[in-house]
Enzyme design. Structure first.
Site, PDB file in Angstrom:
ATOM      1  CB  VAL A 216       6.494   2.920   3.056  1.00  0.00           C
ATOM      2  CG1 VAL A 216       6.105   3.197   1.606  1.00  0.00           C
ATOM      3  CG2 VAL A 216       7.946   3.312   3.289  1.00  0.00           C
TER       4      VAL A 216
ATOM      5  CD1 TRP B 146       4.231  10.027   4.591  1.00  0.00           C
ATOM      6  CD2 TRP B 146       4.270   9.061   2.585  1.00  0.00           C
ATOM      7  NE1 TRP B 146       4.524  11.005   3.672  1.00  0.00           N
ATOM      8  CE2 TRP B 146       4.548  10.438   2.423  1.00  0.00           C
ATOM      9  CE3 TRP B 146       4.242   8.251   1.447  1.00  0.00           C
ATOM     10  CZ2 TRP B 146       4.790  11.007   1.180  1.00  0.00           C
ATOM     11  CZ3 TRP B 146       4.482   8.824   0.215  1.00  0.00           C
ATOM     12  CH2 TRP B 146       4.755  10.180   0.085  1.00  0.00           C
ATOM     13  CG  HIS B 147       2.047   5.336  -0.179  1.00  0.00           C
ATOM     14  ND1 HIS B 147       3.229   4.786   0.267  1.00  0.00           N
ATOM     15  CD2 HIS B 147       2.308   5.823  -1.404  1.00  0.00           C
ATOM     16  CE1 HIS B 147       4.157   4.920  -0.665  1.00  0.00           C
ATOM     17  NE2 HIS B 147       3.626   5.543  -1.699  1.00  0.00           N
ATOM     18  CG  ASP B 148      -5.090   6.554   1.986  1.00  0.00           C
ATOM     19  OD1 ASP B 148      -5.337   7.078   3.081  1.00  0.00           O
ATOM     20  OD2 ASP B 148      -5.898   6.529   1.046  1.00  0.00           O
TER      21      ASP B 148
END
Length: 681
Positions: free
Chosen positions: A542, A545-547
């Protein structure tokens, strides 16, 4: 209709998302949210007709002395919270009292931070106020809201025009019954109509998405299409046992490649493929003038940096590949016909789990799903199977009244954000890197608290806007934000209710395949340990995936770490052992919830607001001694009751206030349970 009653319906869970008030095994209902519904009655009816509490619910406590006290605390605390952060967001007014006349004015002004962040403010539309539009992510959405509304209104109108011109659905009356059976003929005609509707809608989606993609990304659109094609080829050309691993390697690799390659500028590509026969002087001259890639890069559309928004598309690519592979294991028979289900009114579980028809996994359907315009930029996330099912049949949960109420809620949230950024400049203050020691502990805590509220609103608004667009287009994706940020006390529940569609995606495609909370055969303590390890892996994904940033990885690991106390507390204080002492158990849970809230606020401040260094400055400012607070505390308490550090005194008061808020959260969930609604968030 009574205005108060209408407001209650406006903010009902049924208006927000019917998935919240019905089981995922139950087909959606067409109940009007502005009228009372049977499942929202406060009490269930017993066999003798007498009113009984819903199973597991406790009697209401709203009028008890305890909750009257809690209400008074909230009424006093909330206005003070707003006033405190408003005071630090405006110019300091120095009133020259007798004491001030004896004080150096320059010293008083040195405690003022306004001049540090004033340059980050912009002219606002509220008279006499500037606006804090310094958050780049929200500013992109806010500045383009008028254009987005225009597209949202134009999209359904163009679809209706397309349907009227290219009506692919045949006339039901013209389809004769098959095999001499009315029922089979009716079923066949319904299937033809559903297929015609899907083909018509997907044809429009493909055309509109192509134009939408070109407008957004310009000449970078082919890069997006190339990634889509490679992913589709992996799913359809590899042996099915290799597809899951290849899918994960490719899509996680795309996340890193997009970040490192910065969207693959054509100018860099042109330099790579430049003929080796060119001399060094010619190469230098060409670079100075710019090459054909530079020309293409200059037409990057409204959002040239397409790679920033592609993370959401990656989730859809993974969804398609796994839904397709899993469909290969179901055999040739139709699960809908095998289970005698109504394909026009499937439950959410059936829409997600039951595979589409083999011919539905075509490249055209895949591209239409991956680039579906209302959900392309930010979601919410809809699985491929669910998308195809809704393309065939409109869900009964989509009604004009529900869409209208949902739209009103969006406008109220948008107005709330506008008022907040016009009167509370928390983002500008944080970006200016102020001297935290000039603020009192209470002011520092409110700066952190409202920074989180800004994050909550800046993500809620795009999600609800794009979901509203999808609802108007006849597609009902899951609601992303179920509860207000200030209505969370559990790390597990917060994760389930925040970015909910992403959470459900994680559970379906990562958490359950990894073994979930322990996997088959794993029980007891080792099962819980396995579940925590899986949770750590999930939050690592997660965060990436965000950055791909260290602070977001730290956020993911902190979230995983902070669920441990909640897990251990569940083992030490099992609910079943306290069923005869429910009131004591509620107070114990309240104490644990206060710790949970403090940890969740810290983790989210690290990941999305001030980072680790900024959090360290905030914490040091809160717990240190602040000279200006000594006299104010002494006015309320005797000197003997003071600790050596007034910051810790404030922290104690903050915990008491949080405990009050937690008790209200508990009672709100009990109220939902009395209405027959049980959510895990």
């Amino acid at each position: 209709m009574n205005l108060l009653h209408y407001a209650g319906r406006l903010y009902s869970l049924n208006t927000l998302d019917t998935r919240l008030t019905t089981s995922f095994k139950t087909p959606p209902s067409r109940l009007d949210p502005v009228r009372p519904s049977p499942d929202e009655a406060p009490y269930t009816k017993g066999r003798n007709g007498a009113g009984e509490l819903a199973k597991g619910a406790t009697p209401p406590r709203w009028r008890s002395p305890e909750f009257i006290y809690h209400g008074l605390v909230i009424l006093l605390a909330v206005p003070l919270m707003f006033k405190t952060v408003y005071d630090v967001s405006k110019r300091m007014n120095i009133f020259l009292s007798r004491r001030a006349l004896q004080t150096d004015i320059d010293d008083l002004a040195s405690h003022e931070n306004y001049h540090k962040f004033a340059s980050l403010l912009s002219p606002g539309w509220i008279p006499g106020r500037k606006v804090d539009n310094s958050d780049q992510q929200y500013a992109t959405f806010r500045d383009n809201v008028p254009y987005l509304f225009a597209v949202m209104m134009l999209h359904p109108l163009l679809r209706r025009l397309f349907d009227s011109v290219y009506n692919a659905a045949p006339n039901v009356s013209s389809i004769p019954p098959q095999n001499g059976s009315d029922s089979s003929g009716s079923s066949s005609s319904e299937s033809i109509i559903a297929n015609g509707r899907m083909n018509r809608r997907i044809s429009f989606d493909l055309g509109f998405s192509a134009l939408f993609l070109l407008a957004l990304h310009g000449f970078s659109a082919p890069k997006v299409l190339l990634i889509l094609y490679i992913n589709y080829a992996l799913a359809t050309r590899l042996r099915k046992e290799y597809v899951p691993v290849a899918t994960w390697f490719f899509n996680i690799g795309i996340l890193f490649a997009n970040e490192l390659g910065k969207g693959y500028p054509y100018s860099d590509i042109a330099n790579v493929i430049l003929p080796w026969t060119a001399s060094a002087e010619e190469v230098t001259e060409q670079n100075a003038k710019g090459n054909w890639g530079t020309v293409l890069d200059s037409y990057g559309g409204l959002i040239p940096r397409w790679e920033i928004l592609f993370n959401v598309t990656v989730l859809r690519l993974i969804s398609f590949n796994f839904d397709y592979v899993w469909s290969l294991n179901r055999g040739a028979s139709s699960p809908v016909e095998k289970k005698h289900l109504d394909s026009a009114n499937l439950s959410e579980r059936d829409r997600v789990d039951l595979p589409a028809k083999p011919q539905d996994y075509s490249f055209g359907n895949y591209v239409a799903y991956a680039l579906y315009s209302p959900l392309y930029l930010a979601g919410p996330i809809l699985t491929f199977n669910d998308y195809i099912s809704q393309q065939r049949h409109t869900l009964r949960s989509i009604t004009r009244s529900r869409n209208l109420l949902y739209g009103i809620r969006f406008f109220i949230a948008l107005l709330s954000m506008e008022v907040m950024i016009h009167f509370i400049y928390v983002i500008a203050i944080s970006k200016a890197q102020p001297e935290w020691q000039v603020y009192t502990p209470f002011q520092l805590s409110m700066l952190g608290y409202f920074s989180l509220h800004h994050i909550w609103l800046k993500l809620l608004l795009p999600w609800r806007f794009f979901r509203l667009w999808a609802l108007l287009d006849g597609i009902d994706p899951p609601e992303n934000v179920v509860r207000c940020m200030s209505d969370n006390y559990s790390a597990f529940a917060f994760w389930r209710g925040w970015h909910r569609s992403f959470n459900r995606w994680i559970i379906r495609y990562i958490y359950i395949p990894m073994g979930g909370s322990g996997g088959p055969g794993a029980r007891g303590k080792w099962g819980r340990v396995r579940g925590i390890v899986n949770l750590l892996a999930v939050f690592t994904f997660v965060a990436m995936w965000h950055d791909i940033q260290l602070r977001l990885l730290m956020w993911g690991w902190l979230i995983s770490l902070f669920v441990l106390p909640e897990t251990l507390a569940g083992l030490l204080f099992p609910k079943q052992k306290w069923k005869d002492h429910k009131e004591v158990y509620r107070l114990i849970c309240g104490v644990g919830a206060v710790g949970n809230i403090l940890m969740m606020m810290s983790a989210n401040l690290v990941g999305f607001a001030v980072g680790l260094d900024g959090l360290e400055g905030l914490v040091q400012g809160i717990v240190r001694s602040y000279p200006g607070t000594i006299s104010s505390i002494e006015k309320c308490f005797k000197p003997a009751t003071l600790t050596s550090d007034p910051g810790l005194v404030f922290l104690g008061f903050a915990c008491v206030a949080l405990f009050t808020g937690v008790q209200l959260m508990f009672e709100l969930r009990e109220e939902e349970l009395r209405h027959g609604i049980h959510m895990k968030c």
